[in-house]
Design a protein around this motif. Structure first.
Motif, PDB file in Angstrom:
ATOM      1  N   ASN A 235      -1.921  28.009 -22.164  1.00 33.51           N
ATOM      2  CA  ASN A 235      -2.231  28.902 -23.016  1.00 33.51           C
ATOM      3  C   ASN A 235      -2.813  30.558 -23.140  1.00 33.51           C
ATOM      4  O   ASN A 235      -3.798  30.452 -23.697  1.00 33.51           O
ATOM      5  CB  ASN A 235      -3.137  28.080 -23.933  1.00 33.51           C
ATOM      6  CG  ASN A 235      -3.786  28.592 -25.021  1.00 33.51           C
ATOM      7  OD1 ASN A 235      -2.620  28.929 -25.890  1.00 33.51           O
ATOM      8  ND2 ASN A 235      -4.957  27.942 -25.939  1.00 33.51           N
ATOM      9  N   GLY A 236      -2.846  31.129 -22.269  1.00 33.10           N
ATOM     10  CA  GLY A 236      -3.020  32.673 -21.566  1.00 33.10           C
ATOM     11  C   GLY A 236      -4.035  32.590 -20.383  1.00 33.10           C
ATOM     12  O   GLY A 236      -3.695  30.774 -19.334  1.00 33.10           O
ATOM     13  N   PRO A 237      -4.667  33.259 -19.413  1.00 33.62           N
ATOM     14  CA  PRO A 237      -5.416  33.412 -18.845  1.00 33.62           C
ATOM     15  C   PRO A 237      -6.526  32.460 -18.632  1.00 33.62           C
ATOM     16  O   PRO A 237      -6.577  32.526 -19.508  1.00 33.62           O
ATOM     17  CB  PRO A 237      -5.869  34.418 -18.201  1.00 33.62           C
ATOM     18  CG  PRO A 237      -5.212  35.539 -19.314  1.00 33.62           C
ATOM     19  CD  PRO A 237      -4.446  34.211 -20.881  1.00 33.62           C
ATOM     20  N   GLY A 238      -6.823  31.396 -17.395  1.00 33.30           N
ATOM     21  CA  GLY A 238      -7.733  30.557 -17.232  1.00 33.30           C
ATOM     22  C   GLY A 238      -7.554  29.240 -18.294  1.00 33.30           C
ATOM     23  O   GLY A 238      -8.306  27.935 -17.853  1.00 33.30           O
ATOM     24  N   ARG A 273     -18.407  17.898 -10.248  1.00 34.36           N
ATOM     25  CA  ARG A 273     -16.287  19.415 -10.954  1.00 34.36           C
ATOM     26  C   ARG A 273     -16.143  19.739 -10.231  1.00 34.36           C
ATOM     27  O   ARG A 273     -16.346  20.291  -8.944  1.00 34.36           O
ATOM     28  CB  ARG A 273     -17.130  20.075 -11.937  1.00 34.36           C
ATOM     29  CG  ARG A 273     -15.861  21.403 -12.443  1.00 34.36           C
ATOM     30  CD  ARG A 273     -17.537  22.361 -13.401  1.00 34.36           C
ATOM     31  NE  ARG A 273     -16.506  23.536 -13.733  1.00 34.36           N
ATOM     32  CZ  ARG A 273     -15.787  23.456 -14.891  1.00 34.36           C
ATOM     33  NH1 ARG A 273     -17.044  22.869 -15.792  1.00 34.36           N
ATOM     34  NH2 ARG A 273     -14.732  24.500 -15.269  1.00 34.36           N
ATOM     35  N   LEU A 274     -15.628  19.051 -10.312  1.00 29.73           N
ATOM     36  CA  LEU A 274     -13.580  19.704  -9.632  1.00 29.73           C
ATOM     37  C   LEU A 274     -13.356  21.311  -9.747  1.00 29.73           C
ATOM     38  O   LEU A 274     -12.628  22.479  -9.349  1.00 29.73           O
ATOM     39  CB  LEU A 274     -13.067  19.008  -8.476  1.00 29.73           C
ATOM     40  CG  LEU A 274     -13.302  17.561  -8.766  1.00 29.73           C
ATOM     41  CD1 LEU A 274     -12.325  16.573  -8.782  1.00 29.73           C
ATOM     42  CD2 LEU A 274     -13.748  17.772  -7.159  1.00 29.73           C
ATOM     43  N   LEU A 275     -13.336  20.972 -11.690  1.00 28.52           N
ATOM     44  CA  LEU A 275     -12.712  22.114 -11.828  1.00 28.52           C
ATOM     45  C   LEU A 275     -12.532  23.151 -11.184  1.00 28.52           C
ATOM     46  O   LEU A 275     -14.631  24.316 -11.278  1.00 28.52           O
ATOM     47  CB  LEU A 275     -13.133  22.171 -13.507  1.00 28.52           C
ATOM     48  CG  LEU A 275     -11.762  23.528 -14.475  1.00 28.52           C
ATOM     49  CD1 LEU A 275     -10.554  22.928 -14.470  1.00 28.52           C
ATOM     50  CD2 LEU A 275     -12.628  22.776 -15.821  1.00 28.52           C
ATOM     51  N   PRO A 276     -12.522  24.893 -10.880  1.00 24.25           N
ATOM     52  CA  PRO A 276     -13.022  26.264 -10.576  1.00 24.25           C
ATOM     53  C   PRO A 276     -13.369  26.715 -11.210  1.00 24.25           C
ATOM     54  O   PRO A 276     -13.291  26.817 -13.014  1.00 24.25           O
ATOM     55  CB  PRO A 276     -12.027  26.688 -10.662  1.00 24.25           C
ATOM     56  CG  PRO A 276     -11.136  25.421 -10.302  1.00 24.25           C
ATOM     57  CD  PRO A 276     -10.732  24.668 -10.456  1.00 24.25           C
ATOM     58  N   THR A 277     -14.319  27.453 -11.640  1.00 25.33           N
ATOM     59  CA  THR A 277     -15.666  28.130 -12.660  1.00 25.33           C
ATOM     60  C   THR A 277     -14.839  29.190 -13.065  1.00 25.33           C
ATOM     61  O   THR A 277     -14.849  28.917 -14.744  1.00 25.33           O
ATOM     62  CB  THR A 277     -16.805  28.965 -11.714  1.00 25.33           C
ATOM     63  OG1 THR A 277     -17.417  27.257 -10.975  1.00 25.33           O
ATOM     64  CG2 THR A 277     -17.552  29.096 -12.991  1.00 25.33           C
ATOM     65  N   GLY A 278     -13.423  29.887 -13.062  1.00 28.03           N
ATOM     66  CA  GLY A 278     -13.186  30.784 -13.408  1.00 28.03           C
ATOM     67  C   GLY A 278     -11.865  30.212 -14.174  1.00 28.03           C
ATOM     68  O   GLY A 278     -11.092  30.044 -14.907  1.00 28.03           O
ATOM     69  N   THR A 279     -11.668  27.739 -14.402  1.00 21.29           N
ATOM     70  CA  THR A 279     -11.164  28.382 -15.057  1.00 21.29           C
ATOM     71  C   THR A 279     -11.529  27.557 -16.740  1.00 21.29           C
ATOM     72  O   THR A 279     -12.535  26.771 -16.904  1.00 21.29           O
ATOM     73  CB  THR A 279     -10.059  26.329 -15.195  1.00 21.29           C
ATOM     74  OG1 THR A 279      -9.636  27.228 -13.803  1.00 21.29           O
ATOM     75  CG2 THR A 279      -8.910  26.285 -15.257  1.00 21.29           C
TER      76      THR A 279
END
Length: 377
Positions: A235-238, A273-279
């Motif tokens: 759904n787009g970048p990130g 949190r495991l999800l990268p900040t850039g996501t």
């Protein structure tokens, strides 16, 4: 074939250890003049020792060597290898879903109230507890989330099977589940745990930056997850989408999806949190199922196995191929067909069809294969 797929071969030093061979060496070591004829005291006295030593070498020593490596270990010993790799065997998962309760306005349904299916001659009733307290509104109908009392695959049930209240709750007139109750899974098998140990070792030194392998590993750390399809930048970048099936190969239910989201995103504790900040956005959805049926005729097999067991073992083998099929987008006919003769006791067959043909099955990006019918004769 890598070391994980190789068959265990006993080392050369465990050879020449049949009881008769051991006893012969013992008899040869006797001093001159000692009776070494069969039936004599030395002969009869050394044979029990030779039998015990042979068992120690050929069975216990060989099994000890196997337990030293995760490729060949089992049960509790494989659990210890998992701990060394920093993971643990996933316990059985609890089925969950939703029921609709009809009754008098204002009736309170306490949290933990038990509702169940009908018992049959072959199986006891399945019990489910409400996740929260609810009050029947003026519409005289309320939906409430439930979780199975007992964990395991057996706790899954079809729609319209939960019909009874275990307690007598005054004001309740009927209960039903309009959709299937799913998500109940058995304790992780040795084969699945061994595969995760292999993946963990293969990823040593990984950056954990949120690539596809990271998302798959994170998802599989949650009890009940069978497999995960990663759709990047959908759904787009990130943005990342995860498409999930449970350990039974069925689409993940709401509770499992929420558990995976909480594990990766950890909205209540960012330090976990495991999800990268850039996501910027993580979306998790159940997989779309591609139903696959198998037909095999002219099976040739010996007396050590029957048709029902062949079908059972085939289902296990083909389920292991589904993960590769998901990665490549194709369930390859020529990879599935040889599985028949991989089953011990099966030696030959005439025809083998997948969905009525000898063609590959192509999967869409968010489709996951699932076995529908297996017709062997």
């Amino acid at each position: 074939m890598d070391g994980w797929d190789a068959e265990f071969v006993a080392p050369e030093f465990v050879g020449y250890s049949e009881p008769e061979e051991i006893q012969q060496r013992m008899m040869s070591a006797l001093p001159d003049g000692i009776d070494d004829m069969p039936g004599g005291f030395p002969y009869d006295f050394t044979m029990p020792t030779a039998i015990e030593k042979s068992e120690l070498i050929q069975f216990h020593l060989v099994r000890t060597l196997m337990l030293m490596f995760p490729q060949y270990a089992w049960d509790t010993w494989l659990d210890l290898h998992a701990v060394a790799a920093g993971i643990e065997r996933r316990p059985a998962g609890y089925a969950s879903g939703e029921i609709t309760i009809t009754g008098d306005t204002g009736t309170i349904i306490p949290s933990g109230s038990i509702f169940c299916t009908e018992a049959t001659d072959g199986s006891p009733a399945l019990e489910y507890a409400t996740d929260e307290s609810v009050v029947i509104p003026e519409g005289k109908m309320v939906n409430v989330a439930i979780t199975a009392v007992e964990a395991g695959k057996e706790s899954n049930t079809k729609a319209d099977t939960i019909k009874f209240s275990l307690q007598n709750i005054k004001g309740v007139s009927s209960v039903r589940n309009t959709e299937a109750i799913s998500g109940g899974t058995d304790v992780e098998s040795d084969a699945d745990l061994r595969e995760r140990i292999k993946e963990k070792y293969s990823q040593e030194g990984a950056s954990y930056i949120g690539n596809d392998a990271d998302y798959i590993r994170w998802a599989k750390e949650v009890v009940g997850v069978g497999d995960c399809i990663v759709v990047p930048t959908w759904n787009g970048p990130g943005t990342v989408k995860l498409v999930l099936v449970d350990s039974n190969g069925t689409p993940a239910n709401r509770k499992l999806i929420e558990a995976v989201y909480d594990h990766i995103v950890s909205p209540k504790d960012r330090s976990q949190r495991l999800l990268p900040t850039g996501t910027a956005e993580l979306t998790i959805v159940p997989a779309s199922i591609k139903k696959v049926s198998y037909t095999c005729t002219g099976l040739v097999y010996d007396s050590t196995i029957d048709i029902s067991e062949i079908i059972t073992q085939f289902k296990v083998l083909v389920n292991r191929e589904y993960s590769d099929a998901k990665n490549t987008g194709t369930l390859v006919y020529n990879q599935i067909r040889p599985l028949i003769t991989d089953i011990p006791g099966v030696t030959d067959f005439d025809t083998f069809l997948i969905n009525g043909s000898e063609e590959n099955i192509v999967l869409e990006r968010e489709e996951y294969p699932a076995t529908e019918n297996v017709d062997f004769s």
